[in-house]
Write a protein that holds these residues in place. Structure first.
Motif, short mmCIF file in Angstrom:
data_model
loop_
_atom_site.label_atom_id
_atom_site.label_comp_id
_atom_site.label_asym_id
_atom_site.label_seq_id
_atom_site.Cartn_x
_atom_site.Cartn_y
_atom_site.Cartn_z
N GLU A 81 32.23 5.34 -1.51
CA GLU A 81 33.11 6.07 -0.64
C GLU A 81 34.59 6.69 -1.42
O GLU A 81 34.64 7.95 -1.26
CB GLU A 81 34.16 5.17 0.32
N SER A 160 20.67 1.24 15.65
CA SER A 160 21.90 0.79 15.77
C SER A 160 22.81 1.11 17.06
O SER A 160 23.53 0.56 17.49
CB SER A 160 22.92 1.61 14.51
N ASP A 166 26.17 -4.57 14.99
CA ASP A 166 26.80 -5.85 14.61
C ASP A 166 25.84 -7.09 14.25
O ASP A 166 25.87 -7.98 14.50
CB ASP A 166 27.42 -6.05 15.83
N LYS A 302 34.06 6.99 5.52
CA LYS A 302 34.00 5.60 5.89
C LYS A 302 32.60 5.35 6.89
O LYS A 302 32.12 4.26 6.70
CB LYS A 302 35.38 5.12 6.71
N LYS A 303 32.59 6.01 7.66
CA LYS A 303 31.62 6.08 8.77
C LYS A 303 30.13 5.96 7.72
O LYS A 303 29.17 5.21 8.17
CB LYS A 303 31.46 7.19 9.75
N GLN A 306 29.26 2.86 6.18
CA GLN A 306 29.09 1.86 6.69
C GLN A 306 27.60 1.73 7.58
O GLN A 306 27.13 0.89 7.72
CB GLN A 306 29.85 1.79 8.15
N ARG A 307 27.04 2.90 7.58
CA ARG A 307 25.56 2.96 8.11
C ARG A 307 24.89 1.82 7.15
O ARG A 307 24.94 1.98 5.78
CB ARG A 307 25.13 4.33 8.17
N HIS A 308 23.73 1.51 7.74
CA HIS A 308 22.85 0.52 6.97
C HIS A 308 21.94 1.63 6.06
O HIS A 308 21.71 2.90 6.46
CB HIS A 308 21.80 0.03 7.85
#
Length: 1310
Positions: A81, A160, A166, A302-303, A306-308
């Protein structure tokens, strides 16, 4: 890969006693057991961490491993990031620059804790382009349009959406969940009995997809390239940007970085503009000039991180989606540039030249393979080049059909043209120069490429050093078949006649041979069961061959020995090749064979040849053993005690080996037969020298099974038998006669053993196909070609267990209809020019699926009026007929043609004249037919609800057809070592050694990742098995994480609604439930149910398992009425597919009774439990613990019922003043629900002490004998749901629960 576990056995057995078998015919040790220890250590050098210092951010540490390259650290930094906006930098250690391509272990002084500095480097035009491309990729990183458009190996994943991302930190913050009320009601269309099959939920809208707008426009400027004087100031190129605030700016990319200049759209002024800010990264510059960009870009990154990772990694081969939502078409500089410079395969990493595909493909094959690290490197290189070649060939084939490539013989008519693009040779599937005149003309020319591809696949798998095949990809696109091949060096300069030094260019009139080719092909003859034989050429000379005559050998200018035209690698299929004067065995004539097929290139599949030889081997052993025993008995003396000890066991079961005839792939029955066969083999081998009588025995047995040697078992086929135009010398007549008989026997074997074996496996639910692709897979694993589909359906119709095969029949009929429609669609599309494509496809779909009686096609001329209407169009598509002939098709005509095609091709009579009749008669779903036809032809349609049944307007308009994709067939290179580890891991697990099995499978996962990268179907199978093992060993978190990867990978690599993906969703739901994530578990199960409804419908044995799962989870949260709807549906489906007396049905009754008990409806509860009890009693006897449990539960229910009745009487007697304790409705404990879930999913927890294991093995053996004795099919079908004793263990862990034999055969595609 694993064809129902038969792989290792067939390998052990094929060779008979002649010599120890070689895996795949490789001359090397099996890299299974012995290599495990020392070699694996080489790969896993321990990692260490280094500190990274980058400008403008805090230093951070990074874990690296010694065999990584320096450029892999670059990749990591470009993905992080905080450093993702840099592309043009180098890494320095103590002031020295590190070389991009050196391995970390070779860097001097690099160790734990070293500091690496990121140093910004000056740009070049190439680096500036890479930078802009990278920034564009970062801006588009959440945008799914590449996946919908099927480009750059992007594909979709929706997991997702259902887990809200989660899963990772599940256990920790979700503890209180059991108590929280959750909304469990599924949408109406998911409930049992719903008739509605919506399409939109297939691709739910992901919140992250409405991407935050960072910029309005980022494109190349029209002022490019910089003029000479600016070049000398360091200008590399100009960009044009419109920011989100609507500010238009012009940007210069220079060697030192990016800055604003003063140019406008119409006025060139390269001087810097204010603010005079020079930034090494475009992102930093945009942050300066646009606040919105700064804010949104940060959020976006940021997103993104965060993704797998599995949602972002490219897949090895492109997966296309058959539906897509309406997308806005946005401006995209890189996409536009790619399209017009058409990057003709000038891939970025090889500047200024196209790739020499042939050289790359062959050089990777020549890499050394003496030890494990070398083999991994070689397999990785082979796999990588193959996937790149497939992508390039697909792009090229589309360019050829779309008319964007100039032919190398432009003066010939279109269908005869050939093309070269990006060093790949393309030819169309038409019969050029009457090459296939005797074989069926264009039809033969159409199937030849796929046969040839199968040949290439096979020779590649045998992998003989010194023998080379061409890179081959077959692409079906817009109704045309294109073959893409790598080019043999020098072939284009010479005449083909001179270059062929082995084989024949005219199907056997002139034939030549070559000693080196014979020597190379001889090495393939054993694994491929090809017989070395002699044929006559046109001068009546004998020529020796070790392949079919059309197989040509050419030595390239590079000195390599190439073989091509492998279309008849396997022997002909006599059922579809009537030969005058040759009668077929009775099994064939009874089934109406031989039938003339459209072409004469029908071959048996390799799987069939292998199964047939294996079947013959068992027969051979049986004959030899029986005769030897008779001799021994008559001599009454045994030469050695060992043999005497070895022989009684086969004697007790002399009838055993042929047992597995019917389906020689079944694990259980085969294993015991095999052990006997091994003993026999040893006996016979030890006898061999001593006793002339036993030699006689072997000779007789060899003769009886058609072996070509009379001292050992060796069955091989001559692929030239029955080839038109091939003649054999007089001296070989006897051999030819034997070979003809062998081919007839093989054709009979397919009908008498393989097809009944398939139907039996389907009846016993050993295989559970769910759609056309999985059915085809199951047929092909048994060596049954798709042209036998009609025969399979006939057998299903005549089967005594017809009702239990209902799902197979429906899938089969659907497959028959869509395949016939595909054949028609292919020729239909060939007459359509590009401008009419969407109109033509929507018209075809209307005729095929819409109830609207007379759809009218809109001709493309409607939209625009051209001044010169009468000029003849030059670029007609290849082989095109009249361009508007397609418009007159009617539904009646199409369905008549479909029925005719089904009769001609599959020999099956369909009884329907319209789509509605077909749906009515065979219980099909239109949405399923739409999915099948779209997948088979590459159509992509708009994601919306279609009113198929409206009689007032057609279902499809031309706006609904979004795209047409290619359907690509290619070679799948394998990771052999990884596969051995996987197999030995499975074997260990089946013996009950979970820990050791787990280690081996982890090792396999490492090796798979080494060869395939992160994404591959085989890795998916590996992850699923690992998850299951961790679950059984009680490590839920690890199980969840592995299964989440398996689901994501299955969605990405196999497709979001592939049956394998549905299976993975169910496993994940179970592990979620075990980690107390109830709402997630329900969401996942609802998704699986929706997909099953879409892909097949409700009436499938798998649905019983799904509904039991849903019902149990709902019962757990006390949604009893809802739970009953699902459980009662499961009961109905189980009763239909397993018979009312099955133990599965007993279990289903028990589950329903438990819910009624929770509702305090004791009468219904008693009724269901009694049903269950009766089944247990008759099936298992009074004393079985299941029967006892059931009887205990009945007593308990009766007591509750009595207590309830007392309370009621009290109320009646005393009215409302009665003093009564409040009724307790008992919610089941989570533990008890989980226990039931484990039972229905076939998971058993086994205590793992050595003693238990010994008992277990003894128990399993004892059960096996009992089953043999009573032949109670019910019990065999069902060892699991009934006994929680470890009998299920060997099965459960192989990720094939008896309750849900996954269609996991497809998941290990082989």
């Amino acid at each position: 890969m694993l064809l129902n576990g038969d792989c290792p056995e067939s390998l052990k057995r094929e060779e008979g006693t002649a010599e120890p078998p070689r895996e795949n015919g490789l001359d090397e040790a099996e890299p299974g057991e012995e290599t495990t220890g020392q070699e694996v250590i080489v790969i896993q050098d321990t990692g260490f961490s280094v500190k990274i210092l980058a400008p403008g951010i805090e230093p951070f540490s990074l874990q690296v491993s010694p065999q990584e390259m320096v450029q892999e650290i670059h990749q990591v930094l470009m993905d992080r990031e905080d450093t993702c906006h840099r592309t043009c930098f180098s890494l320095h250690l103590d002031g020295n620059m590190l070389d991009h391509f050196s391995e970390l272990r070779s860097v001097e002084g690099l160790q734990e804790g070293s500091v690496l500095r990121v140093v910004e480097e000056p740009y070049t035009v190439r680096e500036a382009r890479i930078h802009v491309r990278h920034v564009r990729d970062l801006l588009k990183s959440l945008d799914p349009s590449d996946a919908f458009n099927g480009v750059d190996c992007n594909s979709l994943s929706f997991l997702s959406v259902f887990t809200d991302g989660d899963l990772g930190d599940s256990g920790k913050r979700k503890k209180g969940l059991e108590m929280d009320p959750i909304d469990c009601t599924p949408p109406e269309y998911i409930l049992p009995g719903s008739r509605e099959r919506p399409l939109c939920p297939l691709q739910p809208q992901n919140r992250d997809w409405k991407p935050l707008q960072c910029l309005k426009v980022l494109t190349m400027s029209g002022w490019n390239p910089p003029p000479g004087n600016r070049k000398m100031h360091g200008d590399l190129m100009y960009l044009f940007v419109i920011t989100a605030e609507d500010r238009q700016v012009s940007i210069t990319a220079s060697t030192r970085g990016f800055y604003l200049n003063q140019s406008t759209a119409y006025h060139f002024n390269p001087k810097p503009a204010s603010p005079r800010f020079l930034s090494h990264s475009l992102v930093e510059l945009l942050n300066q000039i646009s606040p919105t960009f700064k804010k949104n870009f940060a959020v976006l990154q940021k997103k993104r991180v965060q993704r797998h990772p599995f949602e972002r990694i490219a897949t090895p081969f492109q997966v296309y989606s058959w539906t897509a939502p309406q997308a806005e078409h946005a401006m995209d500089c890189v996409r536009a540039e790619d399209a017009y410079t058409s990057r003709l395969g000038y891939e970025e990493h090889i500047p200024g030249q196209t790739r020499d595909w042939n050289e790359e493909l062959q050089t990777t094959r020549e890499l050394p393979r003496k030890n494990l690290p070398e083999r991994l490197l070689r397999e990785r290189a082979i796999f990588k080049v193959h996937s790149d070649f497939t992508a390039a060939a697909t792009r090229g084939a589309m360019a050829v059909i779309d008319g964007n490539v100039m032919a190398i013989n432009p003066s010939e008519e279109t269908r005869m043209q050939m093309f070269i693009w990006n060093n790949i040779f393309f030819s169309l599937g038409f019969d050029v120069r009457d090459h296939y005149k005797d074989f069926g003309g264009d039809v033969a020319a159409y199937v030849a490429p796929t046969n040839d591809l199968n040949g290439v696949r096979t020779y590649n798998a045998v992998d003989v050093e010194g023998l080379y095949t061409l890179g081959t990809v077959v692409v079906d696109y817009r109704g045309y078949r294109v073959t893409a091949q790598s080019i043999i060096p020098g072939i284009l300069e010479r005449d083909q006649e001179q270059s062929v030094i082995y084989g024949s260019i005219d199907f056997g009139k002139t034939v030549v041979s070559h000693p080196r080719y014979l020597e190379l092909l001889e090495r393939t003859s054993r694994p491929l069961k090809i017989l070395r034989h002699r044929v006559l050429n046109d001068r009546d000379e004998e020529v020796e061959l070790c392949s079919s005559v059309e197989c040509k050998g050419i030595i390239g200018n590079d000195g390599r020995h190439y073989i091509l035209d492998l279309l008849r690698t396997f022997p002909p299929d006599l059922n579809f090749l009537p030969v005058p004067g040759e009668g077929l065995p009775e099994e064939c004539t009874r089934a109406g064979f031989p039938r003339a097929h459209r072409h004469k290139l029908c071959c048996l599949r390799q799987e069939l040849v292998d199964a047939f030889v294996e079947h013959r081997y068992l027969l051979f052993m049986k004959l030899a053993a029986l005769q030897l025993m008779q001799q021994k008995a008559s001599k009454l003396e045994s030469p050695t005690s060992l043999e005497n000890g070895g022989l009684p066991s086969p004697e007790s079961k002399p009838e055993d080996p042929p047992g597995p005839e019917a389906g020689s792939e079944e694990e259980g029955s085969n294993a015991s037969g095999l052990a006997k066969v091994k003993e026999l083999a040893e006996t016979i081998a030890s006898d061999d020298g001593t006793d002339p009588r036993s030699r006689e025995v072997i000779r007789n047995a060899c003769k009886a099974v058609g072996s070509i040697s009379n001292t050992a078992f060796d069955v091989r086929f001559n692929p030239d038998i029955f080839s038109p135009g091939v003649r054999f010398p007089e001296s070989c007549q006897e051999e030819v006669r034997d070979q003809k008989q062998l081919l007839k026997d093989a054709a009979a074997f397919l009908l008498s053993c393989q097809i009944p074996g398939l139907v039996k496996d389907c009846t016993d639910h050993v295989v559970l196909p769910m759609d056309g692709a999985t059915l085809a897979e199951v047929m092909r694993q048994r060596g049954i070609n798709m042209r036998y589909l009609g025969k399979v359906l006939d057998l299903v119709l005549r089967s005594p267990a017809r009702d239990q095969l209902d799902h197979i029949y429906k899938i089969g009929i659907g497959e028959l209809i869509t395949r016939s429609a595909k054949h028609i669609f292919k020729t239909y599309l060939q007459g359509v020019e590009l401008s009419g494509l969407s109109a033509a496809i929507s018209h075809f779909l209307n005729c095929f699926l819409s109830s609207y009686p007379n759809p009218v096609a809109h001709l493309p001329a409607d939209e625009l009026v051209s001044k010169k209407r009468n000029r003849r169009r030059r670029n007609r598509p290849p082989g095109a007929a009249d361009n508007t002939a397609w418009a007159v098709m009617t539904p009646q005509e199409l369905w008549k043609n479909i029925c005719q095609e089904a009769k001609n091709y599959f020999d099956f009579s369909l009884e329907c004249e319209t789509v509605d009749q077909a749906v009515e008669t065979y219980g099909l779903q239109k949405i399923t037919l739409l999915r099948e036809i779209s997948l088979k032809t590459g159509i992509q349609i708009l994601l919306k609800e279609y009113s198929f049944d409206s009689r007032h307007k057609p279902a499809f308009t031309e706006e609904d057809v979004l795209n047409i994709f290619p359907v690509v067939k290619h070679v799948n290179p394998k990771a052999s070592d990884a596969f051995h580890f996987f197999q030995s891991g499975q074997a260990k697990v089946q013996q009950g050694f979970l820990k050791e099995g787990c280690e081996l499978i982890n090792e396999a996962l490492n090796l798979f990742n080494n060869v395939y990268g992160a994404m591959h179907v085989e890795i998916c199978a590996c992850l699923r098995l690992l998850a299951r093992l961790h679950y059984i060993m009680g490590d839920y978190a690890e199980a969840l994480s592995n299964q989440q990867k398996a689901v994501l990978m299955s969605e990405r690599v196999m497709g979001i609604e592939h049956p394998n993906t549905i299976q993975e969703y169910m496993h994940l739901a179970l592990y979620c439930f075990a980690s107390s994530q109830l709402s997630t578990a329900l969401n996942l199960l609802y998704r699986a149910r929706y997909l099953t409804l879409l892909v097949f419908g409700e009436d499938h044995p798998e649905m019983a398992l799904l509904d039991n799962n849903i019902g149990l989870v709902l019962h757990g949260v006390m949604e009893c009425d809802l739970s009953l709807r699902f459980l009662e549906n499961a009961l109905a489906v189980s009763t239909k597919y397993h018979g009312p007396k099955s133990l599965k049905v007993a279990l289903s009754h028990h589950l329903v009774a438990r819910v009624y008990e929770s509702k305090a409806e004791f009468r219904s509860a008693l009724q269901h439990e009694k049903e269950g009890y009766t089944i247990y009693k008759t099936q298992l006897g009074e004393d079985h613990e299941k029967t006892k449990e059931s009887s205990e539960y009945l007593k308990c229910l009766t007591q509750q019922a009595v207590a309830l009745q007392r309370t009621m009487n009290e109320i009646y007697r005393n009215g409302s003043s009665a003093n009564i304790p409040p009724l307790k409705f008992t919610a089941p404990s989570m533990a008890s629900v989980l226990e039931q879930l484990n039972v229905i999913n076939g998971i058993l927890f086994i205590p793992l002490s050595q003693k238990d294991l010994e008992n277990l093995k003894a128990e399993v053996a004892r059960r096996h004998q009992l089953q043999e004795a009573s032949k109670n099919r019910e019990k065999a079908e069902e060892p699991m749901a009934t006994e929680p004793e470890p009998v299920g263990a060997p099965e459960d862990v192989a990720s094939q629960p008896p309750a849900a034999k996954d269609p996991s055969s497809p998941s290990f595609q082989g």
